[in-house]
Scaffold this active site. Structure first.
Site, short mmCIF file in Angstrom:
data_model
loop_
_atom_site.label_atom_id
_atom_site.label_comp_id
_atom_site.label_asym_id
_atom_site.label_seq_id
_atom_site.Cartn_x
_atom_site.Cartn_y
_atom_site.Cartn_z
N ALA A 125 0.81 -1.22 0.00
CA ALA A 125 0.00 0.00 0.00
C ALA A 125 0.85 1.27 0.00
O ALA A 125 0.30 2.37 0.16
CB ALA A 125 -0.92 -0.02 1.22
N ASN A 181 0.95 -4.36 7.55
CA ASN A 181 1.88 -4.92 6.57
C ASN A 181 2.83 -3.85 6.04
O ASN A 181 3.98 -4.13 5.70
CB ASN A 181 1.11 -5.54 5.41
N HIS A 210 -0.81 6.71 4.87
CA HIS A 210 0.50 6.32 5.40
C HIS A 210 1.46 7.47 5.14
O HIS A 210 1.64 7.87 3.97
CB HIS A 210 1.03 5.06 4.69
N1 NAD Z 1 1.47 -5.85 1.94
C1 NAD Z 1 0.49 -4.96 2.08
O1 NAD Z 1 0.69 -3.74 1.97
C2 NAD Z 1 -0.90 -5.46 2.37
C3 NAD Z 1 -1.99 -4.61 2.22
C4 NAD Z 1 -3.27 -5.11 2.47
C5 NAD Z 1 -3.44 -6.41 2.91
N2 NAD Z 1 -2.36 -7.20 3.09
C6 NAD Z 1 -2.51 -8.58 3.61
O2 NAD Z 1 -2.85 -9.46 2.54
C7 NAD Z 1 -3.65 -10.53 3.04
C8 NAD Z 1 -4.95 -10.62 2.22
O3 NAD Z 1 -5.67 -9.41 2.34
P1 NAD Z 1 -7.19 -9.32 1.85
O4 NAD Z 1 -7.61 -7.92 2.04
O5 NAD Z 1 -7.34 -9.98 0.52
O6 NAD Z 1 -7.90 -10.23 2.98
P2 NAD Z 1 -9.37 -10.94 2.91
O7 NAD Z 1 -9.74 -11.15 4.33
O8 NAD Z 1 -10.28 -10.18 2.03
O9 NAD Z 1 -9.06 -12.35 2.20
C9 NAD Z 1 -8.23 -13.33 2.78
C10 NAD Z 1 -8.70 -14.70 2.27
O10 NAD Z 1 -7.72 -15.66 2.64
C11 NAD Z 1 -8.38 -16.82 3.17
N3 NAD Z 1 -7.43 -17.43 4.10
C12 NAD Z 1 -7.04 -16.97 5.32
N4 NAD Z 1 -6.14 -17.81 5.87
C13 NAD Z 1 -5.94 -18.81 4.98
C14 NAD Z 1 -5.14 -19.98 4.98
N5 NAD Z 1 -4.34 -20.28 6.02
N6 NAD Z 1 -5.17 -20.79 3.90
C15 NAD Z 1 -5.99 -20.51 2.85
N7 NAD Z 1 -6.79 -19.43 2.80
C16 NAD Z 1 -6.78 -18.58 3.86
C17 NAD Z 1 -9.64 -16.28 3.83
O11 NAD Z 1 -10.64 -17.26 3.92
C18 NAD Z 1 -10.02 -15.14 2.89
O12 NAD Z 1 -10.90 -15.57 1.86
C19 NAD Z 1 -3.91 -10.23 4.53
O13 NAD Z 1 -3.00 -10.96 5.34
C20 NAD Z 1 -3.62 -8.74 4.63
O14 NAD Z 1 -3.20 -8.36 5.92
C21 NAD Z 1 -1.11 -6.76 2.82
#
Ligand code: NAD
Length: 254
Positions: A125, A181, A210
């Site tokens: 992000a 993150n 941010h």
């Molecule tokens: N790097 C960054 O800047 C950044 C920014 C936003 C989100 N993220 C991270 O990315 C990830 C996904 O974000 P999102 O908004 O798509 O979340 P979300 O909650 O919309 O989707 C996550 C999906 O992963 C599935 N899931 C969770 N644990 C699992 C596992 N162990 N095995 C298989 N499936 C699993 C859930 O059922 C859900 O459908 C999160 O961990 C979030 O914190 C990172």
């Protein structure tokens, strides 16, 4: 003239672990041919999420029940868009097969010793990491990250801005694994400098913001990002998904 038949052309498969907000945006970018890919392999531990995603796109996709099934289909790249636990559980089996993994839940990498060139961390992000990593080659003296999100992102209902965390990026990533993150990604870039984090729940803002301040040997940097939160997940900014899409597109280039 060189003629390449389908059987000779390398099939590009993308595995997606986690079919939520980011996984869906990545799959849609593939459907729209923003990323060059021939097949998708979808996995979510809530299987409906994967089957619903498959049904919503017009693109060849296979839904699998677990990581082993995904690995048997030999994806070229796997995008982790699930959780820190998913990274801890799956990163070694994936990299040991020589498969690239794009890690979205970057907090899972803090303090861990995963040594593999197959681990790819997108800018998420935020951005400007090229300038910050250049400065890190000399000496960074201070890095401050202030993240503000609407209380909805923290399931809070404070009516005034509230400082909910102040401290290190390492601790922030542990306490707020789904919101911090950015702090984790930044901390890999500025090493050995440390990131000081402030996390604010602010009802006056609609966007996830941010603000990054860096002091280094030859100057200062101020970077600001103000991102629309995704309607289905107010913690996540669309920019995070697009950073994964950009990285995926680079990895799949011929
Ligand atoms: N790097 C960054 O800047 C950044 C920014 C936003 C989100 N993220 C991270 O990315 C990830 C996904 O974000 P999102 O908004 O798509 O979340 P979300 O909650 O919309 O989707 C996550 C999906 O992963 C599935 N899931 C969770 N644990 C699992 C596992 N162990 N095995 C298989 N499936 C699993 C859930 O059922 C859900 O459908 C999160 O961990 C979030 O914190 C990172």
């Amino acid at each position: 003239m060189l003629v390449i038949t389908m059987s000779e052309k390398k099939i590009k498969k993308v595995g997606i672990i986690g079919c939520g907000v980011i996984g869906t945006l990545v799959a849609q970018s593939i459907e729209k041919k923003i990323v060059s890919c021939d097949e998708l392999v979808l996995y979510d531990h809530i299987q409906n999420k994967a089957t619903e995603l498959k049904a919503s796109i017009h693109f060849p996709a296979t839904v699998v029940q677990n990581l082993d099934e995904m690995l048997k289909l030999k994806p070229t790249v796997i995008v982790e868009a699930a959780s820190q636990k998913a990274v801890r559980d799956y990163i070694k089996p994936i990299t040991s097969k020589g498969i690239n993994i794009i890690v979205m839940s970057s907090g899972a990498l803090i303090g861990a010793n995963y040594e593999s060139e197959k681990i790819q961390v997108p800018s998420g992000a935020i951005g400007g990491l090229d300038a910050i990593s250049s400065a890190a080659l000399t000496k960074i003296t201070k890095v401050h990250l202030t993240t503000k999100k609407n209380p909805r992102a923290f399931e809070m209902d404070n009516k005034q801005p509230k400082l909910i965390y102040e401290g290190s990026s390492e601790e922030a990533a542990k306490l707020y694994p789904r919101s911090m993150n950015v702090a984790s990604t930044l901390s890999f870039i500025v090493k050995p400098a440390k990131v000081q984090v402030r996390l604010i729940s602010d009802p006056t803002i609609k966007r996830n913001t941010h603000e990054i301040k860096v002091k280094w040997q030859f100057g200062e940097m101020l970077l600001c990002f103000s991102n629309d939160p995704h309607p289905q997940n107010p913690r996540t900014s669309a920019l995070a998904a697009w950073s994964a899409i950009k990285l995926l597109s680079n990895l799949l280039k011929d």
